[in-house]
Design a protein around this motif. Structure first.
Motif, PDB file in Angstrom:
ATOM      1  N   VAL A 190      32.366  37.635  29.612  1.00 28.16           N
ATOM      2  CA  VAL A 190      31.832  38.994  29.725  1.00 28.16           C
ATOM      3  C   VAL A 190      32.147  39.574  31.091  1.00 28.16           C
ATOM      4  CG1 VAL A 190      29.692  40.340  29.817  1.00 28.16           C
ATOM      5  CG2 VAL A 190      30.032  38.653  28.006  1.00 28.16           C
ATOM      6  N   LEU A 191      31.999  38.766  32.145  1.00 28.66           N
ATOM      7  CA  LEU A 191      32.321  39.245  33.488  1.00 28.66           C
ATOM      8  C   LEU A 191      33.797  39.590  33.620  1.00 28.66           C
ATOM      9  CD1 LEU A 191      30.213  36.869  35.765  1.00 28.66           C
ATOM     10  CD2 LEU A 191      29.799  39.283  35.299  1.00 28.66           C
ATOM     11  N   LEU A 192      34.651  38.808  32.949  1.00 25.36           N
ATOM     12  CA  LEU A 192      36.086  39.088  33.018  1.00 25.36           C
ATOM     13  C   LEU A 192      36.457  40.329  32.209  1.00 25.36           C
ATOM     14  CD1 LEU A 192      37.661  35.516  32.684  1.00 25.36           C
ATOM     15  CD2 LEU A 192      37.696  36.989  34.690  1.00 25.36           C
ATOM     16  N   GLY A 193      35.970  40.376  30.961  1.00 30.57           N
ATOM     17  CA  GLY A 193      36.386  41.460  30.079  1.00 30.57           C
ATOM     18  C   GLY A 193      35.676  42.772  30.330  1.00 30.57           C
ATOM     19  N   VAL A 194      34.365  42.720  30.495  1.00 36.26           N
ATOM     20  CA  VAL A 194      33.571  43.941  30.643  1.00 36.26           C
ATOM     21  C   VAL A 194      33.441  44.331  32.115  1.00 36.26           C
ATOM     22  CG1 VAL A 194      31.335  45.016  30.193  1.00 36.26           C
ATOM     23  CG2 VAL A 194      32.305  43.406  28.531  1.00 36.26           C
ATOM     24  N   GLY A 195      33.097  43.361  32.932  1.00 37.53           N
ATOM     25  CA  GLY A 195      32.892  43.669  34.349  1.00 37.53           C
ATOM     26  C   GLY A 195      34.166  43.818  35.144  1.00 37.53           C
ATOM     27  N   GLY A 196      35.272  43.272  34.623  1.00 37.82           N
ATOM     28  CA  GLY A 196      36.539  43.391  35.330  1.00 37.82           C
ATOM     29  C   GLY A 196      36.626  42.566  36.599  1.00 37.82           C
ATOM     30  N   HIS A 197      35.868  41.484  36.676  1.00 45.19           N
ATOM     31  CA  HIS A 197      35.901  40.614  37.858  1.00 45.19           C
ATOM     32  C   HIS A 197      37.082  39.654  37.736  1.00 45.19           C
ATOM     33  CE1 HIS A 197      31.954  41.921  39.399  1.00 45.19           C
ATOM     34  NE2 HIS A 197      31.618  42.008  38.122  1.00 45.19           N
ATOM     35  N   THR A 198      38.262  40.136  38.083  1.00 43.73           N
ATOM     36  CA  THR A 198      39.482  39.324  37.992  1.00 43.73           C
ATOM     37  C   THR A 198      40.052  38.994  39.367  1.00 43.73           C
ATOM     38  OG1 THR A 198      40.829  41.334  37.793  1.00 43.73           O
ATOM     39  CG2 THR A 198      40.047  40.313  35.740  1.00 43.73           C
ATOM     40  N   ASP A 199      39.230  39.068  40.399  1.00 45.00           N
ATOM     41  CA  ASP A 199      39.722  38.817  41.748  1.00 45.00           C
ATOM     42  C   ASP A 199      40.247  37.397  41.912  1.00 45.00           C
ATOM     43  OD1 ASP A 199      38.859  41.358  42.245  1.00 45.00           O
ATOM     44  OD2 ASP A 199      36.967  40.747  43.192  1.00 45.00           O
ATOM     45  N   SER A 200      39.634  36.441  41.227  1.00 45.64           N
ATOM     46  CA  SER A 200      40.035  35.043  41.387  1.00 45.64           C
ATOM     47  C   SER A 200      41.414  34.766  40.818  1.00 45.64           C
ATOM     48  CB  SER A 200      39.006  34.119  40.710  1.00 45.64           C
ATOM     49  OG  SER A 200      37.732  34.251  41.316  1.00 45.64           O
ATOM     50  N   PHE A 201      41.889  35.622  39.903  1.00 45.33           N
ATOM     51  CA  PHE A 201      43.194  35.404  39.293  1.00 45.33           C
ATOM     52  C   PHE A 201      44.315  36.150  40.023  1.00 45.33           C
ATOM     53  CE2 PHE A 201      40.145  34.565  35.927  1.00 45.33           C
ATOM     54  CZ  PHE A 201      40.615  33.364  35.425  1.00 45.33           C
ATOM     55  N   GLN A 202      43.968  36.891  41.050  1.00 43.31           N
ATOM     56  CA  GLN A 202      44.986  37.543  41.875  1.00 43.31           C
ATOM     57  C   GLN A 202      45.347  36.599  43.017  1.00 43.31           C
ATOM     58  OE1 GLN A 202      43.332  41.291  43.078  1.00 43.31           O
ATOM     59  NE2 GLN A 202      43.046  42.022  40.969  1.00 43.31           N
TER      60      GLN A 202
END
Length: 259
Positions: A190-202
């Motif tokens: 949910v954090l990845l898809g909805v919240g857009g918390h993708t900082d760890s994958f950059q």
């Protein structure tokens, strides 16, 4: 006379001790899954990430550890269907290498390896169990050790009293741990898809530590978290149907049955 005496002597021999076959497929899967999904999976991820230095390298370590655990589990599944004796590694070493290596293994396992592993898991459980009672500070060491000791005694007592009771408790806690992991995984998605918390994958591999020490410690933590895939082979004789479709005789084991 000799034939009659032989019959009399054979009839007078005590029957060999055999374990009750209480474990079915669901209980066997629960035994493995419930052991693997233990305290390690809730504590090791932060240690792996701390030692390896980056999220990408951490995921790679977890993948490799899972691959090693899967290959080991498949090998043990084959061994368990061929050598239908309880005891795990002790039986396999005894059948292949003889009495002395098997004795050395079981001696170190009983006195060092297993007690240390049980102590580590019990302390992890005790820290989690005592944490709600100390919200503003870490729980005292005496409380943690006491809770760990109580947990060890209770589980040992349950396993000694009744196999079915221990199986039921194992199934219950396995379901609880799977539910907890599902909540964590769904929350992360949910954090990845909805919240857009993708900082760890950059730049996921930025800051990775390359060296024998960090990689070794990370692998150790990952493999410890996956540990438990071999536990079913310790109770092979308690399985209702341990056979498989593969009916090979494995002559190297059969030739040593009378050792």
């Amino acid at each position: 006379m000799s034939r009659a005496n032989a019959n009399d002597s054979s009839e007078g021999r005590p029957e060999p001790l055999s374990l009750q076959r209480e474990l079915g497929l669901v209980s066997a899967v629960s035994l493995i899954a419930g052991t693997m999904i233990g305290s390690g999976i809730f504590m090791s991820p932060q240690t792996v990430l701390l030692n390896i230095g980056s999220p990408g390298a951490s995921l790679l370590i977890w993948f490799l550890c899972g691959l090693v655990a899967m290959l080991g589990a498949l090998s043990y599944a084959e061994l368990g269907t061929v050598v239908r004796e309880s005891g795990g590694e002790y039986v396999y070493i005894y059948r292949t290498s003889g009495q002395l290596p098997a004795f050395v293994f079981i001696f170190t396992s009983v006195l060092v390896v297993r007690p240390a592993s049980i102590a580590g898991m019990s302390l992890s459980f005790a820290e989690y169990a005592a944490a709600p009672f100390y919200p503003d500070c870490p729980p005292p060491a005496l409380v943690v050790k006491s809770a760990a000791a109580v947990g060890i005694v209770v589980l040992a007592t349950v396993n000694c009293l009744n196999v079915r009771l221990s199986i039921s408790i194992q199934n219950f806690f396995m379901a609880a741990k799977v539910l907890a992991l599902v909540v964590i995984v769904v929350g992360g998605l949910v954090l990845l898809g909805v919240g857009g918390h993708t900082d760890s994958f950059q730049n996921a591999f930025e800051g990775s530590k390359v060296g024998v020490n960090p990689i070794g410690v990370a692998f150790f933590q990952g493999l410890w978290s996956y540990d438990g895939w071999n536990n079913l082979n310790y109770v092979t004789e308690e399985l209702k149907r341990p056979e498989s479709d593969d009916r090979r005789s494995f002559l190297s084991f059969s030739s040593r049955d009378n050792v």
